[in-house]
Design a protein around this motif. Structure first.
Motif, PDB file in Angstrom:
ATOM      1  N   LYS A 178      37.125  48.236  54.842  1.00  8.19           N
ATOM      2  CA  LYS A 178      38.145  48.094  53.813  1.00  8.19           C
ATOM      3  C   LYS A 178      37.872  48.983  52.600  1.00  8.19           C
TER       4      LYS A 178
ATOM      5  N   ASN B 128      40.474  51.334  45.766  1.00  4.41           N
ATOM      6  CA  ASN B 128      41.557  50.617  46.440  1.00  4.41           C
ATOM      7  C   ASN B 128      41.282  49.120  46.467  1.00  4.41           C
ATOM      8  N   ARG B 129      40.029  48.742  46.741  1.00  4.74           N
ATOM      9  CA  ARG B 129      39.667  47.324  46.744  1.00  4.74           C
ATOM     10  C   ARG B 129      39.762  46.728  45.340  1.00  4.74           C
ATOM     11  N   ILE B 130      39.379  47.503  44.329  1.00  6.76           N
ATOM     12  CA  ILE B 130      39.508  47.030  42.947  1.00  6.76           C
ATOM     13  C   ILE B 130      40.974  46.786  42.605  1.00  6.76           C
TER      14      ILE B 130
ATOM     15  N   LYS C 165      43.361  45.981  44.655  1.00  7.58           N
ATOM     16  CA  LYS C 165      43.830  44.772  45.343  1.00  7.58           C
ATOM     17  C   LYS C 165      43.316  43.511  44.661  1.00  7.58           C
ATOM     18  N   ALA C 166      42.085  43.577  44.131  1.00  6.49           N
ATOM     19  CA  ALA C 166      41.503  42.405  43.469  1.00  6.49           C
ATOM     20  C   ALA C 166      42.088  42.189  42.073  1.00  6.49           C
ATOM     21  N   TYR C 167      42.441  43.281  41.396  1.00  5.80           N
ATOM     22  CA  TYR C 167      42.980  43.198  40.030  1.00  5.80           C
ATOM     23  C   TYR C 167      44.283  43.992  39.966  1.00  5.80           C
ATOM     24  N   PRO C 168      45.383  43.409  40.394  1.00  2.00           N
ATOM     25  CA  PRO C 168      46.658  44.138  40.501  1.00  2.00           C
ATOM     26  C   PRO C 168      47.161  44.724  39.190  1.00  2.00           C
TER      27      PRO C 168
END
Length: 459
Positions: A96, A249-251, A253-256
Motif C-alpha cells: 500500500k 498516498n497513505r498519509i 488516506k489517513a488525513y483527508p
C-alpha cells in the motif's frame, strides 16, 4: 411512512429475486462469464491473462523469438506489467506504499540481469520501446488530459505557486544532503556533485548524460566513468522518490484534509464537483479519437519547438497545451475526449509502460553497485528533506501539502519514467503537468547552474 417502507421492501425483494435468478444460472457460458468478470490481474480478466501467457511462451518456445510488432508487444507488456504490478500490490505493508510501481519497474530489470526473463522477450521489448518511443505517447496523453481537466484560474495559480515548494525543497535538500555526507566522511564536493546533484538533475537524458559530459570536460574524466558514477545515484534517488510517493498516498488516506487527491489548490474542489456532475456517461469513438489526436498534435508542436528553441519536447507540449486551454482553443466535447484518453492510459497503460522501462533502460547492475550504506543514507536524507520541505511550504502557501509534496518527490525522479512511477505509487497521475515542470525545467536549471559554478569558480 408505511407506504415508503412497503415500496422499499418490494424493491429489496425484487433485487434479491433478480440476484438469486442470476446465481442460479450455471454451466456454459455463465460460469465462464463470472470467472472473467470477478477475477482480474490488473485490468485483464484472469482467463484472458492465462491465454496471453500461454501464447507468449508458446511463440518463444516454438520459434525461438518474439516479434516486436505492436500487436504482440501490447499483449506481452500487458501480461508482464500487470503481473509484476499485482505482485507489488499483494505484498504486506509495502503493497500500500507504492510497491506496485516499484515491482513493475525493478522486477523486470532484475529478471533481465539474472537471465530469468526469456531472451526473445527482452530483445523484442527493447526494440519495441526504442523504436516506438511509446513513453512519449503515454506522457503526452496524460499531460494533455490533465491540463484539459483543470479550471483556467486554477491552472495558472497552480503553476505559479508550485515553484515555492520546489525551490525551498531543493535548497534544504542540498544543504541536508551535503551535511549528512560530511558527517559520514565524504567531502562536500564529492557529496554535492556526485550524490546530491544527480538526484535533482531531472533523470537520465536531461540529467545524468549532460552531467557526465560536463564532468568529462571540466574535471578531465572519461565520460563513461562519470556516467557510471552518476547513473546509479539517479536511479536510487528515483526509487526513494517512489517510496515517498507511496507513503504520501497513505498519509492522504489517513488525513483527508491534507490532500486534494490530485488537486493542488482547495479552489479546485468546487470546479471538480461541477465537472463531475456534468461528465457524460457515454463518449462516442470519434470523441475519444479526437482526444488522442489532440495530444499527438500538441506533442508535435513540442518537437518542433525543441528544434527551434532547445526546450525539451514534453515541456514545449505542456506550454502548448496550457495555451490551448487558456484561449479555449478546443470545444468542450474534444476536452471530454482528452479526459477519457487520460483515464484510459492511466488505468490500462501504466504498468505495461513500466515493464518496458524496466527491461529497456533500467540496468539492475548499476543499482546494485551504488547500493552502499553511505550512499543510501545520503540519498534518503536528501529526498526526505526535499519532500518534507515541500510539504510544509505548500501548507503555508494554502496548497494541499500532500499533493505538492508528491511534486517534490518527482524532483528526485528518473525523468519522465520516474514521474510515471512516482505518480502511480502516489495514485495522483493528474499531477503529471506539474511533475514535468519539476523534473525537466527544475532539473535543467540545477544542471546548468551547477556546471557553470563548477567550471568558473571551483576548478
Amino acid at each position: 411512512m408505511a407506504d415508503f417502507k412497503s415500496l422499499e421492501n418490494k424493491r429489496n425483494q425484487k433485487e434479491s429475486t433478480s440476484k438469486s435468478f442470476e446465481e442460479r444460472l450455471t454451466g456454459w457460458p455463465y460460469n465462464w462469464w463470472r470467472l472473467m468478470d470477478n477475477y482480474k490481474i490488473g485490468v485483464i480478466p484472469l482467463p484472458l491473462f492465462i491465454i496471453a501467457g500461454i501464447l507468449i511462451f508458446s511463440e518463444v518456445l516454438v520459434t525461438g523469438k518474439l516479434p516486436s510488432e505492436i500487436v504482440v508487444m501490447v499483449v506481452t507488456c500487458a501480461f508482464f506489467g500487470f503481473l509484476c504490478g499485482e505482485i507489488g500490490k499483494r505484498l504486506p505493508i509495502i503493497g500500500k506504499m507504492g510497491a506496485a510501481a516499484i515491482c513493475a519497474t525493478f522486477i523486470p530489470s532484475a529478471l533481465v540481469y539474472y537471465g530469468i526473463l526469456p531472451e526473445p522477450v527482452v530483445v523484442a521489448t527493447k526494440k519495441f520501446y526504442k523504436d516506438t518511443h511509446i513513453l512519449y505517447l503515454y506522457i503526452c496523453c496524460i499531460i494533455v488530459g490533465s491540463i484539459m481537466n483543470m479550471d483556467k484560474k486554477t491552472l495558472i495559480q497552480g503553476f505559479l505557486k508550485i515553484f515555492g515548494p520546489m525551490v525551498c525543497g531543493e535548497i534544504v535538500g542540498m544543504l541536508v544532503g551535503v551535511g549528512v555526507g560530511y558527517l559520514l566522511g565524504l567531502t562536500p564536493f564529492e557529496t554535492f556533485f556526485f550524490l546530491v546533484l544527480p538526484i535533482m538533475a531531472g533523470g537520465v537524458g536531461e540529467g545524468a548524460i549532460p552531467l557526465s559530459i560536463g564532468y568529462a570536460s571540466i574535471l578531465g574524466m572519461e565520460q563513461g566513468d562519470a556516467l557510471g558514477r552518476v547513473l546509479p545515484i539517479v536511479m536510487l534517488g528515483g526509487l526513494t522518490g517512489i517510496i515517498c510517493g507511496g507513503i504520501l498516498n497513505r498519509i492522504g488516506k489517513a488525513y483527508p484534509h491534507l490532500t486534494g487527491n490530485g488537486r493542488l489548490l482547495p479552489a479546485d474542489d468546487e470546479v471538480a464537483d461541477k465537472k463531475a456532475a456534468k461528465t457524460e456517461s457515454i463518449i462516442d469513438v470519434t470523441t475519444f479519437a479526437s482526444g488522442v489526436l489532440l495530444a499527438a498534435i500538441l506533442y508535435m508542436v513540442g518537437m518542433i519547438g525543441h528544434k527551434v528553441t532547445g526546450i525539451p519536447a514534453p515541456v514545449g507540449m505542456l506550454f502548448a497545451a496550457v495555451f490551448v486551454k487558456l484561449v479555449s482553443g478546443v470545444s468542450p466535447k474534444v476536452l471530454s475526449g482528452s479526459q477519457v484518453v487520460y483515464k484510459f492510459f492511466q488505468t490500462s497503460v501504466t504498468y505495461p509502460i513500466l515493464f518496458a522501462v524496466g527491461v529497456a533502460i533500467t540496468p539492475w547492475e548499476k543499482i546494485v553497485e551504488a547500493f552502499t550504506i553511505t550512499n543510501l543514507i545520503v540519498i534518503v536524507c536528501t529526498v526526505v528533506s526535499l519532500v518534507t520541505t515541500g510539504f510544509f511550504v505548500a501548507k503555508k502557501l494554502g496548497m494541499y501539502p500532500v499533493d505538492a509534496a508528491v511534486i517534490s518527490c518527482c524532483q528526485s525522479g528518473q525523468g519522465g519514467t520516474g514521474d510515471v512511477a512516482i505518480l502511480t505509487a502516489a495514485e495522483r497521475m493528474e499531477l503529471m503537468p506539474f511533475a514535468q515542470i519539476a523534473t525537466r525545467i527544475g532539473g535543467a536549471i540545477n544542471v546548468s547552474v551547477s556546471l557553470l559554478i563548477l567550471g568558473n569558480f571551483l576548478v
